[in-house]
Enzyme design. Structure first.
Site: not given
Ligand code: MLT
Length: 327
Positions: A275, A280, A251, A298
């Site tokens: 990522d 965001e 994160r 992400h």
């Molecule tokens: C998640 O926490 O499942 C991943 O970071 C993917 C997302 O949130 O799109």
């Protein structure tokens, strides 16, 4: 004596009663069609609102027995509990859900952590290769007509040390892949990582400082919570080797982006791949345009397989919680 043929009026009343009994689900994110179909075929009324705004979500969630979300909205109990019994986060991260607030109101919060493990781990290792060989940079140079063969000297991953911060499902999958590539594995976690797992990857659990100092690639896979916010800042980046790379798939808030920008500009480390970002989509164009940064949107969990698994698993959890059935 039982009722003979129900009258028209009675039939209508029965239909209304049945309607009232139907549990309602708000799918407030993009979700695989199979997951939606599964819930509908179990008799749930599903409203699919993949483009819902935060405001609409805050206003509407109280009208449903269950909601399914991803990271697209923040789930906070701003309108109380209403009819809500369960929130399912299709994916792993629960940092966008006020778990404590909802739990206090008696709303269950669940996620689908298994579904995205492989996809995130594969992208992580993909980014290791991109950083080690400058793939993104040299491909983009060539697209602009520049053939930089003699400059394109990279390193091999075999024999290098990977430092994995956060050794849960994803961290362990990354460790397995890195071990298979011949990398030395160091892990750091707040809990003791099982010995048999460490043996299977010939890995070692170490403190954060040792991991930062010894790793050629540091990769982050922790949840974001008060204990991990700002975990990697100036002090930590300065401890890394000048030739090392940093990868953040967890994160945004875990890495201090201002400190990272300086580290990349001033050469405290060789490069990074992000990522995830504090905001965001990210707005810091200075950070995004640094030549030694590979930014991705992400997309760790964005594979066909992971999205299908997350959709089906989310649907199963909703059906189990609302109808007490397992499918
Ligand atoms: C998640 O926490 O499942 C991943 O970071 C993917 C997302 O949130 O799109």
């Amino acid at each position: 004596m039982p009722d003979a043929q129900p009258t028209k009026e009675r039939k209508h009343l029965m239909r209304l009663a049945a309607l009232n009994d139907v549990s309602r689900v708000l799918v407030a994110c993009r979700l695989d069609r199979e997951g939606i179909e599964l819930m509908r075929s179990a008799g749930l009324q599903v409203d699919y609102e993949e483009r819902i705004t935060q405001q609409e979500f805050d206003r509407r969630y109280v009208n449903y027995d269950a909601v399914v979300i991803r990271s697209n909205v923040k789930a906070r109990p701003v309108g109380g509990k209403g009819n809500l019994r369960v929130i399912v986060r299709a994916g792993v991260g629960l940092d966008n859900v006020d778990v404590e607030g909802f739990t206090k109101l008696g709303v269950k919060v669940l996620n689908t952590p298994e579904s995205v493990t492989r996809a995130v781990a594969e992208l992580t290792v993909g980014l290791f290769f991109c950083l080690a060989r400058g793939i993104v940079r040299y491909a983009s140079e060539l697209k602009q007509g520049r053939w930089l063969k003699s400059e394109a000297h990279g390193i091999e991953l075999r024999g290098k040390t990977v430092g994995i911060i956060g050794c849960g499902r994803i961290g362990r999958e990354v460790a397995r892949m890195a071990h298979a590539l011949g990398m030395r594995v160091l892990v750091n976690d707040v809990i003791e990582v099982p010995r048999d797992f460490l043996e299977s990857v010939e890995g070692k659990q170490v403190d954060l400082l040792t991991l930062l100092r010894e790793s050629d690639i540091v990769t982050i896979h922790t949840p974001l919570d008060p204990s991990t916010r700002g975990l990697i800042g100036e002090r930590e980046l300065r401890e890394m080797k000048r030739t090392a790379f940093l990868v953040n798939m967890a994160r945004g808030g875990v890495v201090d982006e201002t400190a990272l920008k300086r580290a990349l500009r001033e050469g405290w480390i060789a490069g990074a791949a992000l990522d995830v970002f504090e905001t965001e989509p990210p707005t810091d164009l200075e950070l995004l345009s640094l030549p030694n940064l590979i930014p991705t949107p992400h997309m760790g969990a964005q594979t066909h397989e992971a999205q299908r698994a997350a959709g089906i698993e989310a649907a199963r959890l909703v059906i189990r919680e609302l109808l007490g059935k397992s499918v």
